[in-house]
Design a protein around this motif. Structure first.
Motif, PDB file in Angstrom:
ATOM      1  N   SER A  33      -5.468  -1.030 -12.190  1.00 38.75           N
ATOM      2  CA  SER A  33      -5.620  -1.482 -10.576  1.00 38.75           C
ATOM      3  C   SER A  33      -6.575  -0.674  -9.940  1.00 38.75           C
ATOM      4  N   PHE A  65      -9.529  -2.367  -7.870  1.00 39.99           N
ATOM      5  CA  PHE A  65      -9.466  -1.710  -6.306  1.00 39.99           C
ATOM      6  C   PHE A  65     -11.023  -1.557  -5.971  1.00 39.99           C
ATOM      7  N   PRO A 103      -0.717   5.911  -7.610  1.00 38.96           N
ATOM      8  CA  PRO A 103      -2.645   5.666  -7.704  1.00 38.96           C
ATOM      9  C   PRO A 103      -3.164   6.642  -6.686  1.00 38.96           C
ATOM     10  N   MET A 163      -0.707  -2.246   3.044  1.00 41.76           N
ATOM     11  CA  MET A 163      -1.472  -1.273   1.997  1.00 41.76           C
ATOM     12  C   MET A 163      -0.172  -0.510   1.245  1.00 41.76           C
ATOM     13  N   THR A 164       1.001  -0.641   1.996  1.00 39.52           N
ATOM     14  CA  THR A 164       2.102   0.486   1.214  1.00 39.52           C
ATOM     15  C   THR A 164       2.547  -0.594   0.212  1.00 39.52           C
ATOM     16  N   PHE A 195      -5.309  -1.567   8.131  1.00 38.20           N
ATOM     17  CA  PHE A 195      -4.179  -0.839   8.123  1.00 38.20           C
ATOM     18  C   PHE A 195      -3.688  -0.254   9.651  1.00 38.20           C
ATOM     19  N   TYR A 199      -6.308   6.176  -5.685  1.00 40.42           N
ATOM     20  CA  TYR A 199      -6.946   5.252  -4.773  1.00 40.42           C
ATOM     21  C   TYR A 199      -5.981   5.041  -3.404  1.00 40.42           C
ATOM     22  N   TRP A 200      -4.518   4.662  -3.818  1.00 43.55           N
ATOM     23  CA  TRP A 200      -3.614   4.610  -2.490  1.00 43.55           C
ATOM     24  C   TRP A 200      -3.616   5.600  -1.751  1.00 43.55           C
ATOM     25  N   GLN A 225      -7.052   6.687   6.071  1.00 43.81           N
ATOM     26  CA  GLN A 225      -6.651   5.826   7.438  1.00 43.81           C
ATOM     27  C   GLN A 225      -5.954   6.525   8.322  1.00 43.81           C
ATOM     28  N   VAL A 249      -4.348  -3.558  -2.364  1.00 47.04           N
ATOM     29  CA  VAL A 249      -4.731  -2.229  -1.286  1.00 47.04           C
ATOM     30  C   VAL A 249      -5.889  -2.310  -0.978  1.00 47.04           C
ATOM     31  N   ALA A 250      -7.068  -2.426  -1.712  1.00 43.28           N
ATOM     32  CA  ALA A 250      -8.421  -2.635  -1.152  1.00 43.28           C
ATOM     33  C   ALA A 250      -8.501  -3.686  -0.090  1.00 43.28           C
ATOM     34  N   TRP A 283      -2.516  -5.817  -7.556  1.00 41.77           N
ATOM     35  CA  TRP A 283      -1.871  -4.379  -6.726  1.00 41.77           C
ATOM     36  C   TRP A 283      -3.181  -3.648  -6.221  1.00 41.77           C
ATOM     37  N   GLY A 284      -4.076  -3.353  -6.991  1.00 39.15           N
ATOM     38  CA  GLY A 284      -5.181  -2.501  -6.482  1.00 39.15           C
ATOM     39  C   GLY A 284      -5.975  -3.104  -5.608  1.00 39.15           C
ATOM     40  N   GLY A 313       1.047  -0.245  -3.438  1.00 43.94           N
ATOM     41  CA  GLY A 313       1.166   1.188  -3.750  1.00 43.94           C
ATOM     42  C   GLY A 313       2.452   1.341  -4.376  1.00 43.94           C
ATOM     43  N   MET A 362      -6.737   6.189   0.173  1.00 40.82           N
ATOM     44  CA  MET A 362      -6.843   5.301   1.163  1.00 40.82           C
ATOM     45  C   MET A 362      -5.778   5.534   2.396  1.00 40.82           C
ATOM     46  N   MET A 363      -4.588   6.023   2.159  1.00 37.22           N
ATOM     47  CA  MET A 363      -3.822   6.410   3.187  1.00 37.22           C
ATOM     48  C   MET A 363      -4.235   7.592   3.810  1.00 37.22           C
ATOM     49  N   ARG A 376      -7.319  -2.639   3.457  1.00 39.29           N
ATOM     50  CA  ARG A 376      -8.115  -1.269   4.272  1.00 39.29           C
ATOM     51  C   ARG A 376      -8.405  -1.713   5.640  1.00 39.29           C
TER      52      ARG A 376
END
Lengths: 294, 311
Positions: free
Chosen positions: A231, A235, B143, A265-266, A258, B145-146, B153, A251-252, A247-248, A269, B149-150, A255
């Motif tokens: 992932s 991403f 992850p 995005m949640t 958000f 990256y998650w 943001q 998320v990307a 999944w990854g 993850g 990213m959070m 972005r």
């Protein structure tokens, strides 16, 4: 582990059943293993069945539906910026990540274990070459190696699998080699040798069943790692390509939205987290079951 | 000490050779002319022909490797296709942010892990222990990256407490700008650290010298701080050292998210630019970086534990 191999060695035919018997006894109270298996079972069922049940298309923009919709009956987890149903995309994306991680882990587990078995039992130049590979992969970050190989093969879901095949087997070979070095000098192997068994048979029938458990426990941690790697690469844009869900990648893609809709995005993850925690728990549970004192 | 360092460096040579072989083969295993691949789709036939001769592509593979290695020893990694400057120059400006980030993350991970592991070890089998165990399972599966990213943001884009990119000016500036990236990396590694440290603490707590300290009536805090924690510092360094490659590998993702101008971001960018000389150079530097930090870790044993002699 040590407890089972150090136990007074019975004849060759009794070597395998001992640890298995212990495993059954403690499995009844093994909450980690049961919880982990339940999580992964439900997750796999969801990823297999939900795409069939869901009326929504995972890739085509659907402008008949509201964009950034809040969770509702029609869209249990809402919709994304193209009006696509998030839960449906999660299920399709899960298929990709689980298949990639499984394909990557299964092959490296089998190939790595067999090479480690031969290197540990035979020694010699095979072992020397293997140890150079081990020094190399201990030094090089796994993610950098996979990224470097994907850089040459080109970004795609299956190229991630091939990249993991190229670099992932060494960890298993190292583990199984170490266990084989110990097992090689134990009495049950000696007995098998005296009984005139061929080296191949001794390795596969006598040693492998006794050293496999360590590799299998590690494989569960490796599943977590490979889900994260697969992932992560998507991403970064080096794996699954849009509009396909993963999944990854989800998320990307979330972005830029958000501040408008943090849920987008949640969810993916959390999906990775659930999958990883599931395999992590199975690994913990197996380690507990196979090593009664630990 | 000097002899030990020298011997360690000699031991690095086979590994370095292996890394160079991997990097060398990387581009040559792709079907097609490596010169054309390395120069990209817009190269002229003359350029490709010149590169072809430069890489000695008509010679046998081992001759090609010999000339590759010769260039490498002179610090010549070829020219970046995109930036049109030597790869070595590009790398030199890119390495410091990555080193700073990795060390920063290592320090933060200690600040996260030591209290958690202590809490779990002193409440063995109770709910606090279970809670910490839950944390390790979740943070292992989380992850990076998650999380990155959070954090980006929420703290950089929404609340503007931290910059969204770069690595700042001066030491304080680096500490500020790299806080979120370092925290993301630290969280990723802290689960491994907590687990290892917890079992090491428990082992030390059961040791004879700790029982003696208790028996002579030392207060609990002093026993733990002086006799247990200090002894476990060594295992913290060991666990960090073993997982160093994992930590360093995470910079590829984290630097990309936070636009940190390090080698992690560079390798990901270079893939999209098809800048193969840079990809090869960065891969090499990642390996060297881990080897060097590993050596430093081993040297720090001598400082932490007077029993360790380096000969």
């Amino acid at each position: 582990m040590n407890a089972s191999t150090a136990a007074p060695a019975p004849g060759p035919t009794l070597a395998a059943p001992l640890p298995v018997a212990k495993k059954r006894g403690s499995r009844l109270r093994n909450t980690s293993l049961i919880t982990g298996l339940a999580i992964i079972g439900l997750l796999v069922a969801f990823c297999v069945i939900y795409p069939i049940l869901s009326p929504w298309n995972p890739t085509e923009p659907d402008f008949t539906q509201p964009t950034f919709a809040a969770p509702s009956l029609a869209h249990p987890l809402g919709t994304d910026n193209f009006g696509r149903d998030t839960l449906t995309r999660l299920a399709w994306g899960g298929r990709v990540d689980l298949v990639v991680a499984f394909a990557a882990t299964a092959v490296t587990l089998v190939v790595g274990s067999l090479l480690g078995l031969v290197a540990g039992y035979r020694g010699g130049w095979i072992d020397s070459v293997l140890m150079r590979f081990v020094d190399f992969t201990v030094t090089m970050p796994y993610l950098v190696l996979v990224i470097a190989v994907v850089a040459v093969l080109g970004p795609s879901q299956w190229n991630i699998v091939y990249a993991i095949w190229i670099v992932g087997w060494v960890a298993y070979a190292r583990i199984v080699r170490g266990e084989t070095l110990i097992a090689r000098n134990l009495e049950y192997v000696e007995a098998a040798r005296v009984a005139g068994m061929s080296d191949g048979r001794i390795m596969l029938r006598q040693i492998l069943p006794n050293v496999a458990s360590t590799a299998i426990v590690f494989a569960m941690a490796d599943m977590v790692l490979n889900i994260l790697v697969a992932s992560s690469l998507s991403f970064l844009g080096l794996g699954v390509q849009p509009p396909n869900p993963e999944w990854g990648l989800m998320v990307a893609e979330a972005r830029d939205f958000f501040l408008r809709d943090w849920r987008l995005m949640t969810w993916p993850g959390i999906a990775v987290l659930i999958a990883g925690a599931g395999f992590g728990l199975i690994g913990d549970g197996l380690a507990q079951a196979l090593r009664p004192k630990g | 000490m000097a002899a030990y360092v020298l011997r360690r460096i000699v031991h690095m040579i086979p590994v370095l050779l292996f890394i160079s072989i991997f990097v060398f083969l990387l581009v040559r295993l792709v079907p097609g002319d490596p010169a054309a691949i390395m120069l990209g789709p817009r190269a002229t036939p003359e350029n490709i022909a010149r590169m072809h001769a430069e890489l000695r592509l008509d010679d046998p593979l081992w001759v090609q490797y010999g000339s590759f290695l010769g260039n490498l020893l002179r610090g010549d990694l070829g020219d970046s296709i995109r930036k049109r400057e030597p790869v070595t120059d590009v790398l030199l400006t890119r390495v410091p942010p990555t080193i700073f980030l990795v060390l920063y993350a290592a320090v933060l991970s200690v600040f996260i892990s030591v209290p958690l592991a202590t809490w779990a070890a002193t409440h063995r089998g109770r709910w606090a222990d279970q809670l910490v165990r839950g944390f390790t399972i979740v943070s292992l599966a989380m992850p990076a990256y998650w999380i990155g990213m959070m954090l980006l943001q929420i703290f950089a884009v929404k609340w503007r407490v931290f910059p969204v990119s770069g690595w700042g000016e001066g030491f304080a500036g680096h500490l500020h700008a790299l806080f979120l990236p370092a925290l993301s990396l630290a969280l990723a590694i802290s689960s491994i650290l907590v687990r290892g440290l917890r079992s090491s603490l428990i082992e030390t707590m059961d040791a004879d010298h700790v029982r003696t300290a208790r028996a002579k009536g030392l207060p609990n805090g002093r026993v733990f701080g002086w006799h247990v924690l200090r002894n476990s510092a060594l295992s913290t360094v060991t666990i960090l050292g073993v997982n160093l490659a994992f930590l360093v590998g995470g910079t590829t993702i984290i630097e990309t998210i936070f636009s940190v101008p390090g080698i992690g971001q560079l390798i990901v960018r270079s893939i999209f630019d098809r800048d193969y000389p840079v990809i090869m150079g960065v891969t090499l530097v990642f390996g060297v970086l881990v080897l060097v930090i590993n050596l430093l870790t081993d040297l720090s044993y001598a400082v932490l534990d007077p029993r360790v002699s380096l000969s």
